[in-house]
Structure formats: structure tokens, C-alpha cells
Design an enzyme around this catalytic site. Structure first.
Site, PDB file in Angstrom:
ATOM      1  CG  ASP A 129      40.961  48.823  37.327  1.00 10.90           C
ATOM      2  OD1 ASP A 129      41.914  48.964  36.726  1.00 10.90           O
ATOM      3  OD2 ASP A 129      41.369  47.875  38.359  1.00 10.90           O
TER       4      ASP A 129
ATOM      5  CD  GLU B 235      44.056  43.904  33.596  1.00 13.45           C
ATOM      6  OE1 GLU B 235      45.378  43.588  33.720  1.00 13.45           O
ATOM      7  OE2 GLU B 235      43.618  44.603  34.517  1.00 13.45           O
TER       8      GLU B 235
ATOM      9  CB  CYS C 232      47.172  43.936  53.983  1.00  9.10           C
ATOM     10  SG  CYS C 232      47.350  43.513  55.781  1.00  9.10           S
TER      11      CYS C 232
ATOM     12  CB  THR D 239      40.617  51.757  41.252  1.00  8.94           C
ATOM     13  OG1 THR D 239      40.843  50.961  40.251  1.00  8.94           O
ATOM     14  CG2 THR D 239      39.233  52.174  41.286  1.00  8.94           C
TER      15      THR D 239
ATOM     16  NE  ARG E 220      45.464  55.055  14.725  1.00  9.26           N
ATOM     17  CZ  ARG E 220      44.429  54.092  14.330  1.00  9.26           C
ATOM     18  NH1 ARG E 220      44.711  53.264  13.348  1.00  9.26           N
ATOM     19  NH2 ARG E 220      43.511  54.121  15.058  1.00  9.26           N
TER      20      ARG E 220
ATOM     21  NE  ARG F 248      54.238  44.635  11.649  1.00  6.61           N
ATOM     22  CZ  ARG F 248      55.525  45.005  11.662  1.00  6.61           C
ATOM     23  NH1 ARG F 248      56.146  46.039  12.555  1.00  6.61           N
ATOM     24  NH2 ARG F 248      56.913  44.337  11.311  1.00  6.61           N
TER      25      ARG F 248
ATOM     26  NE  ARG G 249      54.399  41.752  14.212  1.00  7.13           N
ATOM     27  CZ  ARG G 249      55.643  41.994  13.545  1.00  7.13           C
ATOM     28  NH1 ARG G 249      56.407  42.830  14.216  1.00  7.13           N
ATOM     29  NH2 ARG G 249      56.107  41.369  12.418  1.00  7.13           N
TER      30      ARG G 249
HETATM   31  P1  ATP Z   1      42.514  47.719  42.483  1.00  6.32           P
HETATM   32  O1  ATP Z   1      41.233  47.963  41.960  1.00  6.32           O
HETATM   33  O2  ATP Z   1      43.264  48.764  42.083  1.00  6.32           O
HETATM   34  O3  ATP Z   1      43.122  46.221  42.374  1.00  6.32           O
HETATM   35  P2  ATP Z   1      41.624  47.050  45.104  1.00  6.32           P
HETATM   36  O4  ATP Z   1      41.426  47.832  46.311  1.00  6.32           O
HETATM   37  O5  ATP Z   1      40.473  46.377  44.366  1.00  6.32           O
HETATM   38  O6  ATP Z   1      42.308  47.940  44.169  1.00  6.32           O
HETATM   39  P3  ATP Z   1      42.748  44.698  46.297  1.00  6.32           P
HETATM   40  O7  ATP Z   1      43.982  44.078  46.245  1.00  6.32           O
HETATM   41  O8  ATP Z   1      41.554  43.720  45.695  1.00  6.32           O
HETATM   42  O9  ATP Z   1      42.877  45.890  45.616  1.00  6.32           O
HETATM   43  O10 ATP Z   1      42.290  44.680  47.693  1.00  6.32           O
HETATM   44  C1  ATP Z   1      43.150  45.696  48.527  1.00  6.32           C
HETATM   45  C2  ATP Z   1      43.028  45.079  49.949  1.00  6.32           C
HETATM   46  O11 ATP Z   1      42.110  45.133  50.565  1.00  6.32           O
HETATM   47  C3  ATP Z   1      43.635  43.567  50.108  1.00  6.32           C
HETATM   48  O12 ATP Z   1      45.142  43.382  50.105  1.00  6.32           O
HETATM   49  C4  ATP Z   1      43.180  43.482  51.591  1.00  6.32           C
HETATM   50  O13 ATP Z   1      44.003  43.595  52.636  1.00  6.32           O
HETATM   51  C5  ATP Z   1      41.555  44.178  51.502  1.00  6.32           C
HETATM   52  N1  ATP Z   1      40.681  43.258  51.169  1.00  6.32           N
HETATM   53  C6  ATP Z   1      40.207  43.120  49.878  1.00  6.32           C
HETATM   54  N2  ATP Z   1      39.235  42.027  50.071  1.00  6.32           N
HETATM   55  C7  ATP Z   1      38.878  41.989  51.410  1.00  6.32           C
HETATM   56  C8  ATP Z   1      37.887  41.086  52.264  1.00  6.32           C
HETATM   57  N3  ATP Z   1      36.942  40.532  51.627  1.00  6.32           N
HETATM   58  N4  ATP Z   1      38.095  41.121  53.520  1.00  6.32           N
HETATM   59  C9  ATP Z   1      39.000  41.862  54.069  1.00  6.32           C
HETATM   60  N5  ATP Z   1      39.954  42.687  53.442  1.00  6.32           N
HETATM   61  C10 ATP Z   1      39.805  42.727  51.901  1.00  6.32           C
END
Ligand code: ATP
Length: 337
Positions: free
Chosen positions: A142, A237, A87, A140, A169, A177, A261
């Protein structure tokens, strides 16, 4: 803490309704967390509001009443029933003002935010700006948040990668490969390193080591040039270096004797039914989030350290200083001779 003290704290804090949202990249186990937050809140006599599509639901007012049955039969589902989104509007003061106004109009007094570092950074800014009690849950794949041994979704993603690499594998050894398998991880090597361990891969190429050694040259010189007739290398990545594709290109140029590959596992890593570990982690963390709110905690993420639930200040959680366990890198090498 006794029920009486809880009630007192809650009355003091004036919290009646708790809003819950999932934000950023989806992760398996988010539904289990939504269920745990909702049911623990209702158990403790709070009202629950489900906020759709992450911060978008706050900014654009997509807020629904949640009952206990709203979260029936979801513990086993991947994805998130609240949907998730990025967002842009929430990153602006105007967007956050809109979010706050909608939140107040819906009667929400505290928030539980489930997401990764971006989501928790946004939560931290919002909490400071409007003095809103917010508790975060690390959602997450990650595992890149500080102060917690694991994040919700990480174990499931690890198992998904393991399953895929086991299949690769078979074909890698039949064709003799060198396979580069690219996994997610944002800028962290957790998924790559631990999936390399779990699959008996020959190496893990991770961002944390990028500036220290030429990981490809090291692999070719010390690892792959042995009696083995196939190798699997897990690559995190890396938009900066080009990840597995760039490595395979280099092999073609510099080491043409090898048949390299590439397999990029991609979004398959985000899907699927959560593992038992993630379901239990999400359930514990979800309940802990409500306890934290009742204790008057704010601006903290729920973490787990050595099996114990802990509160981690947002500022520490999003610092990107978790670091990988270097002995695990050595272990991959030792076990692949
Ligand atoms: P993942 O680690 O799985 O990518 P994430 O929570 O790090 O998840 P982001 O896309 O970085 O995903 O952030 C999600 C949302 O959090 C953004 O789209 C935004 O709405 C809000 N957000 C991120 N950084 C900020 C910021 N500095 N200030 C305000 N809102 C933020």
C-alpha cells in the site's frame, strides 16, 4: 562504527538472539527482507529465530531456529516463507503476555517485525509494555506508512497493475468502453495514482480527494466527454464508498450513454516475484534493521528518504498522514487530454 564498538554495544544490550516475523498482508519482497535480516544477523554473530505466522507464532509458540541456509534461494520468491497471519489474540494484554513468555523461553532478546501499519502498531504496544527492542520494516504493497518514500512490495504491485491495465487497454479501446479498474491501497491512493501515471490512464479516483470533489462528475464533465473512444480510470479500493463497483452503478444511472465496465484486480496484486527495486530495498532495509539493533535503537521503523536509510519512530510511521503528491494528480489530467 567499528566492530569493537558494535560488540560493546551488543554486550551492553545483552542481545544474543533476534526473532523475525512477517505479519498482516503479505507483500512481494518480504522474503528478500527475511533473507537480509537473517544473513546480516548471522554475519554479526547473532542467533536468529524464525517466528511463523506473524504474531500467532509468538502467541502459540511456533518458533524455529534459522541458519544461513534457511533463507537460501528465496530472494526471488513472492509471499513469505515465514507465512503471515492476522492475530486477534495479540491485540489483547493476555495474548501479548503469552507472546512475551514464549519469546523469553525461546531466548529471543530483540525482534524484527516486517509488516504494515497494523503490525507496527502492535509492535509499538508490545515494545512499550515489555521493554523489548523492536525494529520494524515497512512490508506492504500500500505504501501507506509515514517516513519512507517506499515500502517493500509497493513497486512490484505497481508493476503488476501496470501489466494488467496494459492488457485491459487493448480490449477497452476495441470496444470503446469506460473501464473502472479497482486496485488495492487500504485507505491510501498511492497505488491508484501512480499506476494511473504508469499506464496513461484517464484518471485516478482516490480516497484522499473524496471529500473535496465529486471525482466521477469531474471526470465525465472534463475528461471523458472528448474525442476519446475509450477510457481507463484507476479506482482505489474504498469500503466506505463501494469503490469501482459503486462508480459503475452511478454511471449506469446518471450517464447511461457510456458503456461502463469494472475490473477488480484483487489479490493478484500481492503475488509474483519481487522487482529488482523491491529486492534491493528489502536487502538494504534488512541489513539496516540489524545495524539499528546494534546501535541500541528501538521502537523504530527503517525507512528510505531520498535514497538514504532513516529511522522512523513507530508513532510517526503509523500516523496515516503521508499524503499524496497533488501535482501527480494534475499530471494524470494534463497527460490524458
Ligand atoms: P497491511 O497494511 O498489508 O494490511 P497490516 O500490518 O496493517 O498489513 P493488520 O491486519 O492491520 O495488517 O495487522 C496485522 C496484525 O498486527 C494484527 O492481526 C494484530 O495481530 C496486530 N495488530 C494490529 N493492530 C494492533 C493493535 N492495536 N494492538 C496489538 N496488535 C495489533
Amino acid at each position: 562504527m567499528t566492530g569493537f564498538v558494535y560488540l560493546t554495544v551488543r554486550a551492553m544490550a545483552g542481545i544474543k538472539n533476534i526473532g523475525i516475523l512477517t505479519s498482516g498482508g503479505d507483500a512481494p519482497g518480504m522474503n528478500a527482507a527475511i533473507r537480509a535480516v537473517t544473513r546480516s544477523a548471522i554475519y554479526n554473530k547473532f542467533g536468529v529465530k524464525g517466528i511463523m505466522r506473524g504474531y500467532k507464532g509468538l502467541v502459540f509458540n511456533e518458533i524455529v531456529d534459522f541458519k544461513s541456509q534457511s533463507v537460501s534461494n528465496i530472494i526471488q520468491l513472492g509471499g513469505t516463507i515465514l507465512k503471515t497471519a492476522r492475530c486477534k489474540e495479540f491485540t489483547t494484554p493476555e495474548g501479548r503476555k503469552q507472546a512475551y513468555d514464549n519469546m523469553v523461553a525461546a531466548g529471543i532478546d530483540a525482534l524484527v517485525v516486517i509488516g504494515g501499519d497494523g503490525s507496527l502498531t502492535g509492535a509499538s504496544i508490545f515494545a512499550e509494555e515489555y521493554n523489548v527492542p523492536i525494529v520494524g520494516l515497512p512490508g506492504t504493497i500500500d505504501n501507506d506508512l509515514g517516513g519512507t518514500d517506499s515500502t517493500i512490495g509497493y513497486d512490484t504491485a505497481l508493476n503488476t497493475i501496470m501489466d494488467a491495465v496494459d492488457k485491459l487497454r487493448d480490449t477497452a479501446s476495441s470496444h470503446e468502453r469506460l473501464f473502472f479498474v479497482e486496485v488495492m491501497g487500504h485507505t491510501a491512493g498511492y497505488l491508484a495514482l501512480n499506476s494511473a501515471l504508469a499506464t496513461g490512464s484517464e484518471a485516478a479516483i482516490i480516497p484522499e480527494m473524496e471529500t473535496e470533489v465529486d471525482q466521477l462528475a469531474e471526470l465525465i464533465n472534463h475528461g471523458f466527454r472528448k474525442s476519446k473512444n475509450s477510457a481507463i480510470v484507476i479506482v482505489a479500493e474504498n469500503p466506505k464508498t463501494g469503490g469501482a463497483t459503486a462508480l459503475a452503478e452511478r454511471v449506469k444511472k446518471e450517464f447511461p450513454q457510456y458503456d461502463a465496465r469494472v475490473t477488480i484486480l484483487g489479490h493478484i496484486q500481492r503475488g509474483g516475484s519481487p522487482t529488482a527495486y523491491d529486492r534491493i530495498l528489502a536487502s538494504r532495509m534488512g541489513e539496516a534493521a540489524i545495524e539499528a539493533i546494534m546501535e541500541g535503537q528501538r521502537n523504530v521503523m527503517i525507512g528510505v528518504q531520498n535514497g538514504k536509510t532513516v529511522y522512523v519512530p513507530f508513532t510517526k510511521a503509523v500516523k496515516h498522514n503521508k499524503g499524496i503528491d497533488r501535482s501527480d494528480l494534475d499530471l494524470v489530467k494534463i497527460l490524458s487530454i
